[in-house]
Design a protein around this motif. Sequence first.
Motif, PDB file in Angstrom:
ATOM      1  N   PHE A 141       7.884   0.245   0.540  1.00  0.00           N
ATOM      2  CA  PHE A 141       7.230  -0.991   0.131  1.00  0.00           C
ATOM      3  C   PHE A 141       6.276  -0.831  -1.051  1.00  0.00           C
ATOM      4  CE2 PHE A 141       7.927  -1.893   4.797  1.00  0.00           C
ATOM      5  CZ  PHE A 141       8.992  -2.760   4.588  1.00  0.00           C
ATOM      6  N   MET A 142       5.967   0.398  -1.455  1.00  0.00           N
ATOM      7  CA  MET A 142       5.086   0.584  -2.605  1.00  0.00           C
ATOM      8  C   MET A 142       5.907   0.481  -3.896  1.00  0.00           C
ATOM      9  SD  MET A 142       4.389   4.716  -2.629  1.00  0.00           S
ATOM     10  CE  MET A 142       3.277   4.584  -4.039  1.00  0.00           C
ATOM     11  N   LYS A 143       5.225   0.426  -5.020  1.00  0.00           N
ATOM     12  CA  LYS A 143       5.900   0.355  -6.316  1.00  0.00           C
ATOM     13  C   LYS A 143       6.804   1.579  -6.491  1.00  0.00           C
ATOM     14  CE  LYS A 143       5.051  -0.056 -11.283  1.00  0.00           C
ATOM     15  NZ  LYS A 143       4.028  -0.127 -12.356  1.00  0.00           N
ATOM     16  N   VAL A 158       5.705  -4.544  10.133  1.00  0.00           N
ATOM     17  CA  VAL A 158       5.059  -3.469   9.392  1.00  0.00           C
ATOM     18  C   VAL A 158       3.937  -4.009   8.516  1.00  0.00           C
ATOM     19  CG1 VAL A 158       5.354  -1.711   7.590  1.00  0.00           C
ATOM     20  CG2 VAL A 158       7.060  -1.930   9.406  1.00  0.00           C
ATOM     21  N   LYS A 159       4.222  -5.087   7.790  1.00  0.00           N
ATOM     22  CA  LYS A 159       3.250  -5.597   6.823  1.00  0.00           C
ATOM     23  C   LYS A 159       2.080  -6.343   7.464  1.00  0.00           C
ATOM     24  CE  LYS A 159       6.172  -5.792   2.725  1.00  0.00           C
ATOM     25  NZ  LYS A 159       6.592  -6.589   1.548  1.00  0.00           N
ATOM     26  N   LEU A 160       2.334  -7.002   8.607  1.00  0.00           N
ATOM     27  CA  LEU A 160       1.290  -7.836   9.194  1.00  0.00           C
ATOM     28  C   LEU A 160       0.629  -7.238  10.433  1.00  0.00           C
ATOM     29  CD1 LEU A 160       2.847 -11.411   8.853  1.00  0.00           C
ATOM     30  CD2 LEU A 160       1.378 -10.165   7.252  1.00  0.00           C
ATOM     31  N   ARG A 173      -5.491   2.733   3.024  1.00  0.00           N
ATOM     32  CA  ARG A 173      -4.355   1.814   3.104  1.00  0.00           C
ATOM     33  C   ARG A 173      -3.022   2.542   3.020  1.00  0.00           C
ATOM     34  NH1 ARG A 173      -1.251  -1.606  -0.530  1.00  0.00           N
ATOM     35  NH2 ARG A 173      -0.512  -3.428   0.625  1.00  0.00           N
ATOM     36  N   PHE A 174      -2.145   2.213   3.967  1.00  0.00           N
ATOM     37  CA  PHE A 174      -0.774   2.690   3.956  1.00  0.00           C
ATOM     38  C   PHE A 174       0.142   1.471   4.083  1.00  0.00           C
ATOM     39  CE2 PHE A 174      -3.068   6.413   5.600  1.00  0.00           C
ATOM     40  CZ  PHE A 174      -2.586   7.395   4.741  1.00  0.00           C
ATOM     41  N   THR A 175       1.293   1.520   3.412  1.00  0.00           N
ATOM     42  CA  THR A 175       2.153   0.341   3.343  1.00  0.00           C
ATOM     43  C   THR A 175       3.424   0.424   4.181  1.00  0.00           C
ATOM     44  OG1 THR A 175       3.285   1.215   1.378  1.00  0.00           O
ATOM     45  CG2 THR A 175       1.346  -0.179   1.010  1.00  0.00           C
ATOM     46  N   ASP A 176       3.775   1.616   4.695  1.00  0.00           N
ATOM     47  CA  ASP A 176       5.047   1.767   5.414  1.00  0.00           C
ATOM     48  C   ASP A 176       4.843   2.690   6.608  1.00  0.00           C
ATOM     49  OD1 ASP A 176       7.676   1.483   6.084  1.00  0.00           O
ATOM     50  OD2 ASP A 176       8.482   2.533   4.345  1.00  0.00           O
ATOM     51  N   THR A 177       4.052   2.228   7.552  1.00  0.00           N
ATOM     52  CA  THR A 177       3.513   3.104   8.592  1.00  0.00           C
ATOM     53  C   THR A 177       4.471   3.446   9.720  1.00  0.00           C
ATOM     54  OG1 THR A 177       2.535   1.088   9.511  1.00  0.00           O
ATOM     55  CG2 THR A 177       1.118   2.491   8.155  1.00  0.00           C
ATOM     56  N   LYS A 220      -6.716  15.119   2.546  1.00  0.00           N
ATOM     57  CA  LYS A 220      -6.141  14.264   1.508  1.00  0.00           C
ATOM     58  C   LYS A 220      -4.799  13.689   1.955  1.00  0.00           C
ATOM     59  CE  LYS A 220      -6.121  15.562  -2.738  1.00  0.00           C
ATOM     60  NZ  LYS A 220      -5.849  16.386  -3.959  1.00  0.00           N
ATOM     61  N   ALA A 221      -4.646  12.379   1.737  1.00  0.00           N
ATOM     62  CA  ALA A 221      -3.400  11.704   2.087  1.00  0.00           C
ATOM     63  C   ALA A 221      -2.981  10.779   0.955  1.00  0.00           C
ATOM     64  CB  ALA A 221      -3.565  10.915   3.377  1.00  0.00           C
ATOM     65  N   CYS A 222      -1.694  10.560   0.825  1.00  0.00           N
ATOM     66  CA  CYS A 222      -1.175   9.646  -0.192  1.00  0.00           C
ATOM     67  C   CYS A 222       0.183   9.124   0.248  1.00  0.00           C
ATOM     68  CB  CYS A 222      -1.046  10.354  -1.543  1.00  0.00           C
ATOM     69  SG  CYS A 222       0.239  11.635  -1.603  1.00  0.00           S
ATOM     70  N   GLU A 223       0.713   8.174  -0.505  1.00  0.00           N
ATOM     71  CA  GLU A 223       2.066   7.679  -0.313  1.00  0.00           C
ATOM     72  C   GLU A 223       2.905   8.012  -1.535  1.00  0.00           C
ATOM     73  OE1 GLU A 223       2.088   3.744   2.433  1.00  0.00           O
ATOM     74  OE2 GLU A 223       1.393   3.421   0.385  1.00  0.00           O
ATOM     75  N   ILE A 224       4.209   8.142  -1.329  1.00  0.00           N
ATOM     76  CA  ILE A 224       5.124   8.252  -2.457  1.00  0.00           C
ATOM     77  C   ILE A 224       6.295   7.303  -2.202  1.00  0.00           C
ATOM     78  CG2 ILE A 224       4.509  10.651  -2.944  1.00  0.00           C
ATOM     79  CD1 ILE A 224       7.233  11.469  -1.764  1.00  0.00           C
TER      80      ILE A 224
END
Length: 264
Positions: A141-143, A158-160, A173-177, A220-224
């Motif tokens: 769901f991220m760019k 997922v989104k709500l 914030r995470f977008t695809d948990t 440290k955490a991130c999304e890809i």
Amino acid sequence: MLYEKQPGVPKFECAEYEEKKKEYVVLIPVINEGERIIKELTRAKKYNISGHADIVICDGESTDGCTEEGRLRKLNVNTLLVKQDAGKQGAQLRMGIWWALRRGYKGIITIDGNNKDSIEDVPHFIEKLEEGYDLIQGSRFMKGGKAVNTPFIRTVSVKLIHGPIISLTAHQRFTDTTNAYRAYSARYLSDERVQPLRDIFMTYELLAYLSVRATQIGMKACEIPVTRAYPKTGKTPTKISFFKGNSELMKILLKNARGAYNPK
């Protein structure tokens, strides 16, 4: 080789087809995935994933022949682990994590075995691990990510619901948990403040817990971006039933938000 049950680790059988070759490992939990796991491994071979990380199958005692040794060897699988104990995905992952840490890997990538995820993106997870991140979450769901034929109810939940609760609990914030395609550093998994090898993690508790614990303890955490593609027709490949499964997921989310899975 048979490993007897020990605290936090189920009894399991290990068939090592090759010695440790890489610094990172891809753990793929499966249970009767049929041709889906074969297609996924075929893609992995096409993109030379075994040139970046050892590929290990974490089997929940499949009976459909999808883990036949000859095929796995031809598809560059390094090792097959077969759980012979209670528990579902959480137990399979604990088995794999314990074995991988014992073998000395620097980081672990997990991915479902149902051929929905872009296994060709494994090198991008490794890049982030090398940069010093401890949790790398794959997101459709991220760019840059791609959500293909995602069921409407899954997108909404997922989104709500799932995403906001996990993000609030993690303080990031995470977008695809719900996505199990992610990576963990050995440093994270070995930290005494984490302790993933506990028998309370039997189903989907471990994924929810590891989604939030890294940032809670200052790691440290991130999304890809990744691709997650559902088939256009036919049965949706998932182990989560609509009513009972989603109800259990909500209970896990709320317990996780209360810190119920944190080490005592």
